[in-house]
Design a protein around this motif. Sequence first.
Motif, PDB file in Angstrom:
ATOM      1  N   ARG A 154       0.831  -1.199   0.000  1.00 36.26           N
ATOM      2  CA  ARG A 154       0.000   0.000   0.000  1.00 36.26           C
ATOM      3  C   ARG A 154       0.872   1.258   0.000  1.00 36.26           C
ATOM      4  N   HIS A 199       0.538   5.902  -1.003  1.00 41.00           N
ATOM      5  CA  HIS A 199      -0.255   7.025  -1.507  1.00 41.00           C
ATOM      6  C   HIS A 199      -0.136   7.019  -3.031  1.00 41.00           C
ATOM      7  N   SER A 200      -1.284   7.195  -3.731  1.00 47.48           N
ATOM      8  CA  SER A 200      -1.248   7.133  -5.197  1.00 47.48           C
ATOM      9  C   SER A 200      -0.438   8.278  -5.804  1.00 47.48           C
ATOM     10  N   GLY A 232      -8.729  -2.503  -3.562  1.00 48.32           N
ATOM     11  CA  GLY A 232      -8.650  -1.057  -3.322  1.00 48.32           C
ATOM     12  C   GLY A 232      -9.443  -0.630  -2.114  1.00 48.32           C
ATOM     13  N   VAL A 233      -8.940   0.385  -1.407  1.00 44.60           N
ATOM     14  CA  VAL A 233      -9.601   0.874  -0.200  1.00 44.60           C
ATOM     15  C   VAL A 233     -10.016   2.342  -0.318  1.00 44.60           C
ATOM     16  N   ALA A 234      -9.408   3.090  -1.252  1.00 39.37           N
ATOM     17  CA  ALA A 234      -9.737   4.502  -1.409  1.00 39.37           C
ATOM     18  C   ALA A 234      -9.229   4.970  -2.765  1.00 39.37           C
ATOM     19  N   GLY A 235      -9.730   6.116  -3.188  1.00 36.19           N
ATOM     20  CA  GLY A 235      -9.377   6.633  -4.494  1.00 36.19           C
ATOM     21  C   GLY A 235      -7.980   7.198  -4.590  1.00 36.19           C
ATOM     22  N   ASN A 236      -7.255   7.253  -3.477  1.00 39.02           N
ATOM     23  CA  ASN A 236      -5.890   7.807  -3.508  1.00 39.02           C
ATOM     24  C   ASN A 236      -4.882   6.864  -2.858  1.00 39.02           C
ATOM     25  N   VAL A 237      -5.225   5.556  -2.873  1.00 38.80           N
ATOM     26  CA  VAL A 237      -4.348   4.567  -2.233  1.00 38.80           C
ATOM     27  C   VAL A 237      -4.025   3.463  -3.229  1.00 38.80           C
TER      28      VAL A 237
END
Length: 366
Positions: A193, A195-196, A243-248
């Motif tokens: 994991r 930060h995107s 996926g857990v979030a739109g920026n991860v």
Amino acid sequence: MRPRVASATVTTTVPMLDLTADPVELTAALVDVPSVSGAEATLSDALERALREQAPHLEVIRSGAAVLARTRLGRDQRVLLAGHIDTVPIADNLPSHREGDLLYGCGTSDMKAGDAVFAHLAATLTEPRHDLTLVFYDCEEIEADRNGLGRIERELPEWLRADLAILGEPTGGTVEAGCQGTLRVEIRTHGRRAHSARSWLGDNAVHHAAEVLARLGAYSPRDVDIDGCVYREGLQAVRIAGGVAGNVVPDECVVTVNFRFAPDRSADAALAHVRDVFAGYDLTVTDLSPGALPGLTAPSAQQFLAATGTTAHAKYGWTDVSRFAALGIPAINYGPGDPNLAHTREEHVDTRVINRSTDVLRRFLG
């Protein structure tokens, strides 16, 4: 045996069913008694009452929400007619209604038309050629551990003994032999994991699932001919999650794969095959049920096939014939409904096929 309810109470709470009526009218009557899985008691009460009052030649008992009946005539062979009485949730398709030769409503095709045919014959065939067992059971449309047939097998195994089992699953009035096995597994891919915005610090598990999908895309399924019935296997991804979030950057992805396998494979062999296809990946089995061989070489099955005047085809999908096959009982699917209409809002059954199926079974049994 459950206690009988006083008649004064029954007449106000339990619908009246006329089992000797035209099977089409009986189908409509069964459909108009809602029986979503887990809530079949009202229909069970109605069937039990009707069988006790209109078929005195039958021994009748209850098992939970299932109703069982049988003759004891000492015939050389016993034929078991089995049908589930539950339906999927109602989709604004009750009460039933007719449009020409078509009867619409929840459960018409899957499988109250088959139930109606069986119940009608149970009441009207007082001197059948074969001894008969009728099993109207609950909770087929939901998780397997609640299936009424499983409970009956555990608690009343003698009631499932027969030389031939006919399951009233919708087949359009043709014989569908055996059934496919089904296996469902979850395949996990792993990453790291991050930060995107700094994706180079992570390792995307969803991207790693591309190899799983590539193997599925390259897979060549078998066609297997067993007793003249061709079973087509299939290996398909039916769900993917990650996926857990739109920026991860996701660190885990799960691909759910369903394998429909021909009944010449055992459950263990099917699992071994899927493990080979996805060698190197972690697999978690979430569902596994063996298939059922056609059983058409049994004399009783040959007699029934001759009575229908049709050619048997492979059953695509899993049905409870697998349970009977595991008990060593030849079992086939035969019912008036259309399997392609099962569970749909526009579910309906052709009334002409109801009548034709009734005639075929009467000729075979009577």
